[in-house]
Design an enzyme around this catalytic site. Sequence first.
Site, mmCIF file in Angstrom:
data_model
loop_
_atom_site.group_PDB
_atom_site.id
_atom_site.type_symbol
_atom_site.label_atom_id
_atom_site.label_comp_id
_atom_site.label_asym_id
_atom_site.label_seq_id
_atom_site.Cartn_x
_atom_site.Cartn_y
_atom_site.Cartn_z
ATOM 1 N N GLY A 31 0.778 -0.973 -0.131
ATOM 2 C CA GLY A 31 -0.324 0.362 0.199
ATOM 3 C C GLY A 31 0.905 1.272 0.242
ATOM 4 N N THR B 123 3.384 4.575 0.851
ATOM 5 C CA THR B 123 2.892 5.765 1.232
ATOM 6 C C THR B 123 1.846 6.361 1.562
ATOM 7 O OG1 THR B 123 5.165 6.592 0.262
ATOM 8 C CG2 THR B 123 3.701 8.124 0.512
ATOM 9 N N GLY C 128 14.737 -4.269 -1.778
ATOM 10 C CA GLY C 128 15.144 -5.235 -2.875
ATOM 11 C C GLY C 128 16.378 -3.818 -4.170
ATOM 12 N N GLY D 129 8.471 4.811 -5.210
ATOM 13 C CA GLY D 129 8.150 5.605 -4.342
ATOM 14 C C GLY D 129 9.186 6.364 -4.447
ATOM 15 N N GLY E 192 2.940 24.482 -0.125
ATOM 16 C CA GLY E 192 2.038 23.390 -0.776
ATOM 17 C C GLY E 192 0.628 22.995 -0.194
ATOM 18 N N CYS F 186 -0.559 22.769 3.557
ATOM 19 C CA CYS F 186 -1.554 23.222 3.259
ATOM 20 C C CYS F 186 -2.160 22.434 4.576
ATOM 21 C CB CYS F 186 -2.437 24.132 2.171
ATOM 22 S SG CYS F 186 -1.467 25.662 1.254
ATOM 23 N N ALA G 29 -0.975 9.362 -6.166
ATOM 24 C CA ALA G 29 -1.617 8.687 -5.488
ATOM 25 C C ALA G 29 -2.783 8.038 -7.184
ATOM 26 C CB ALA G 29 -2.434 7.635 -4.547
ATOM 27 N N HIS H 282 -30.733 19.230 -7.706
ATOM 28 C CA HIS H 282 -30.902 20.762 -6.813
ATOM 29 C C HIS H 282 -31.259 19.784 -5.311
ATOM 30 C CE1 HIS H 282 -31.693 24.296 -5.775
ATOM 31 N NE2 HIS H 282 -32.272 23.775 -4.832
#
EC number: 1.8.1.4
Length: 463
Positions: A40, A42, A115, A140, A178, A182, A315, A440
């Site tokens: 899975g 980060t 690896g 990654g 960034g 934020c 992602a 609506h």
Amino acid sequence: MADPDFDVLILGAGSGGYACALRAAQLGLKVGLVEKGNLGGTCLHVGCIPTKALLHAAEVADQTRESGQFGVRATLEGVDMAGVNAYKDGVVSRLFKGLTGLIKGRGITVIEGAGRLTGPREVTVDGTAYTGTHVVLASGSYSKSLPDLEIDGERVITSEQALRLDRVPASVVVLGGGVIGCEFASVWRSFGAEVTIVEALPRLLAAEDEASSKALERAFRKRKIAFRTGTSFRSVKTTDASVAVTVEGADGEQSVIEAELLLVAVGRGPVTEGLGYDEQGVAMDRGFVLADERCRTNLDGVYAVGDIVPGLQLAHRGFQQGILVAEDIAGLDPTPIDEAGIPRVTYSHPEVASVGLDEAQARTTYGDDGVETVTYDLGGNGKSQILKTQGFVKLVRRKDGPVVGVHLVGDRVGELIGEAQLIYNWEAYADDVAPLVHAHPTQNEALGEAHLALAGKPLHAHS
Ligand SMILES: Cc1cc2nc3c(=O)[nH]c(=O)nc-3n(C[C@H](O)[C@H](O)[C@H](O)COP(=O)(O)OP(=O)(O)OC[C@H]3O[C@@H](n4cnc5c(N)ncnc54)[C@H](O)[C@@H]3O)c2cc1C
């Protein structure tokens, strides 16, 4: 030569690597997936999912604090970080369990350990060499720092340590305005911390349309999140209890900001060093792996996906690249990914979302006379009024042509990006979208209204 162990051998099981594994296995290919940490990567463990859980807890805190404006009497007694972390970790662990089951269920061989690329089609893990007809590099990214800025994990931290904090800090300096900076600033402010963002560029979320940055800055100002743009980090002094951060403004003036913590959120670098990529001759640029529109590297049969490939570090880009690679290997001739068509969302309060070109990029591409914009204020949108959120939908279109950019600001507008993405990717004209019936009251209606305005027939807006 012996038959390779796998049709597809993948180094790294984050968003890019595991998506490739799942799709390749679905296509009947024999897949090996090498992972030194948790399946899975980060996004699931220290990225998208836990941060969005924190942001949701932050929204609950804000709603409780502001409940009076809806006529509901509730008092925020405090934020129990042990409880928040238990909720966040519960979300991660349920998704992790699901992913592990999927990977097992598709017959993918998981090879646990670190690896290294030891041949063009060979990855060695703990002294055992595995071979693949195709190899996918998907190792990654990591949180970068600045020269002379040491992450001690206590006072000076990255997003990984920020996710594990067992307390709400009284005050934080966030270095980097960034997306990640934020989002954390937004969470901590909602939890009651004093927050100051320091950003070297002239505005927060500098990669977004200027109007979106300005709207976020206005909202942050109102929330008493301090920020200093055009301001650079110079040095930090830490004690057992605090940090003193020296910064320098555009005018050359230096000042010191004191806080309990310094979060370093200045971007993410590729995890490629020491993995044998360069020794095997993979073409690279400043640590990133160069790949073409089909994610092929310069080495025959070797692909690269996710954050190690220059471009948006998201992602869902990794997922899509992983799927594309699996389909390319299976000979399905998949359509290459248009980077500008990848949606971007910052999940702060308020949210900022976009797809396609911003106004400045469109003007550079098509010329000043070749671009038109329309901005629809959420003040005219019923659901946004109900939610008491402010913001806008901004459309950028080629003159007499299709919409080439959609920009959104407001609470929950991230959920609108799916429709915006279709509009962009299908190169829709305002006249195509304007007649679509939107339910609506929804915030989606604001997208419809903006297109009505662009088509010259605004309904709930002044002509
Ligand atoms: C705080 C934060 C919030 C984020 N929020 C969002 C969001 O809301 N939405 C979004 O789209 N993106 C978000 N991202 C970005 C997203 O997490 C990344 O774009 C995504 O995880 C990249 O996927 P990847 O497969 O390239 O790499 P990763 O997910 O980093 O996976 C790489 C995997 O490779 C493994 N690995 C590395 N080296 C080796 C080795 N030598 N041997 C074996 N295994 C190895 C690692 O252990 C890791 O599991 C966020 C990131 C952060 C840090």
